[in-house]
Design an enzyme around this catalytic site. Structure first.
Site, mmCIF file in Angstrom:
data_model
loop_
_atom_site.group_PDB
_atom_site.id
_atom_site.type_symbol
_atom_site.label_atom_id
_atom_site.label_comp_id
_atom_site.label_asym_id
_atom_site.label_seq_id
_atom_site.Cartn_x
_atom_site.Cartn_y
_atom_site.Cartn_z
ATOM 1 N N ASP A 93 0.862 -1.299 -0.013
ATOM 2 C CA ASP A 93 0.012 -0.040 -0.050
ATOM 3 C C ASP A 93 0.843 1.145 0.013
ATOM 4 O O ASP A 93 1.739 1.377 0.819
ATOM 5 C CB ASP A 93 -0.880 -0.067 1.245
ATOM 6 C CG ASP A 93 -2.015 -0.978 0.952
ATOM 7 O OD1 ASP A 93 -2.139 -1.604 0.081
ATOM 8 O OD2 ASP A 93 -2.796 -0.976 1.996
ATOM 9 N N HIS A 241 3.524 -1.968 3.824
ATOM 10 C CA HIS A 241 3.396 -0.576 3.498
ATOM 11 C C HIS A 241 4.803 -0.003 3.128
ATOM 12 O O HIS A 241 5.809 -0.385 3.798
ATOM 13 C CB HIS A 241 2.940 0.149 4.731
ATOM 14 C CG HIS A 241 1.449 0.167 4.935
ATOM 15 N ND1 HIS A 241 0.831 -1.163 5.770
ATOM 16 C CD2 HIS A 241 0.408 0.669 4.708
ATOM 17 C CE1 HIS A 241 -0.236 -1.008 5.666
ATOM 18 N NE2 HIS A 241 -0.846 0.104 5.061
#
Length: 273
Positions: A93, A241
């Protein structure tokens, strides 16, 4: 005697009215919390669901929640692959660029590993050269919406804008057409899944994640390695992430160890249910 009876009747009427009003108020609260929308697929709930997993820490597939996973499966979404398959799927992400993606892409290239990067409008607007490198490296670009809003809070027209405005930017800039979406914050509803399906998108959740997004919790590389490697399982959809320095520093080590454990990194296009 008649006056007593009349008083009793009046009290009964007042009490009945109070009960009716109270019941109506409660029903309004319930409806407000769990509205429904009628679509071609039937009546769907707008109730917000927060995706979560219960880890096993023993390389067995985690518990994704029977009902929640069923909702994703019914929408033809992706959450966890075939339990008999040693394939795993690496996803990142990317809400904003924190200076790590260049190194992440280099590690992926050196290890011949495909990944999916879910990006926002902010990311493409500030780091378009990195998006081009993702595409050139054979990776998949996924939609993380324009403004990273909770999708269950959006109506159909708002959802279309959040998804398709970014879709059009990516297509116009790179000639690339996205088809996978990850709901911001892992929040979704039956209705939001349907809206995304109608836009030609497949929703992608995950079967492994940890608290890597918090930039105040970096410098825990051994902790990060243990979390990732202890929880690898057949069909794992791994969420990392890109703003995490720890992820960047341990990525090469973890990829090599995961391969040594007999797993194969695959793209979402080759996802096995």
């Amino acid at each position: 005697m008649m006056k007593v009876i009349e008083k009793v009747k009046n009290k009964y009427i007042i009490l009945s009215c109070a009960i009716i009003v109270f019941s109506f108020a409660i029903s309004l609260i319930v409806l407000e919390d769990n509205k429904t929308v009628t679509t071609s697929a039937g009546v769907l709930s707008t109730k917000k669901i927060e995706w979560g997993i219960k880890r096993n820490d023993n390389h067995e597939q985690p518990d994704l929640g029977r009902v929640n996973k069923q909702i994703i499966d019914d929408a033809k979404g992706i959450a966890m692959g075939n339990k008999e398959s040693k394939k795993v799927y690496l996803t990142f992400d990317e809400g904003y660029e924190a200076g790590n993606t260049e190194k992440i892409l280099q590690v992926l290239k050196e290890n011949n590993v495909p990944a999916t990067f879910f990006i926002t409008a902010h990311y493409v607007n500030t780091s378009s050269e990195l998006v081009q490198k993702m595409i050139d490296g054979g990776h998949t670009i996924g939609n993380h919406t324009v403004n990273h809003k909770s999708m269950p809070s959006l109506n159909e027209e708002e959802t279309k804008k959040e998804v398709m405005n970014l879709h059009e930017v990516i297509y116009n800039k790179f000639g690339y057409e996205m088809k996978y979406i990850r709901p911001p914050k892992g929040e979704y509803s039956e209705t939001s899944l349907k809206y995304c399906n109608n836009l030609g998108y497949t929703t992608v959740m995950w079967s492994f994640a940890y608290d890597d997004w918090d930039e105040n919790k970096q410098g825990r590389e051994e902790y990060a390695k243990k979390k990732v490697l202890d929880n690898i399982h057949n069909g794992a959809v791994i969420l990392l992430h890109g703003n995490s320095k720890d992820n960047t520093n341990i990525l090469d080590y973890c990829i090599k160890e995961i391969k040594n454990m007999g797993y194969e990194f695959s793209s979402l296009d080759q996802f096995e249910r």
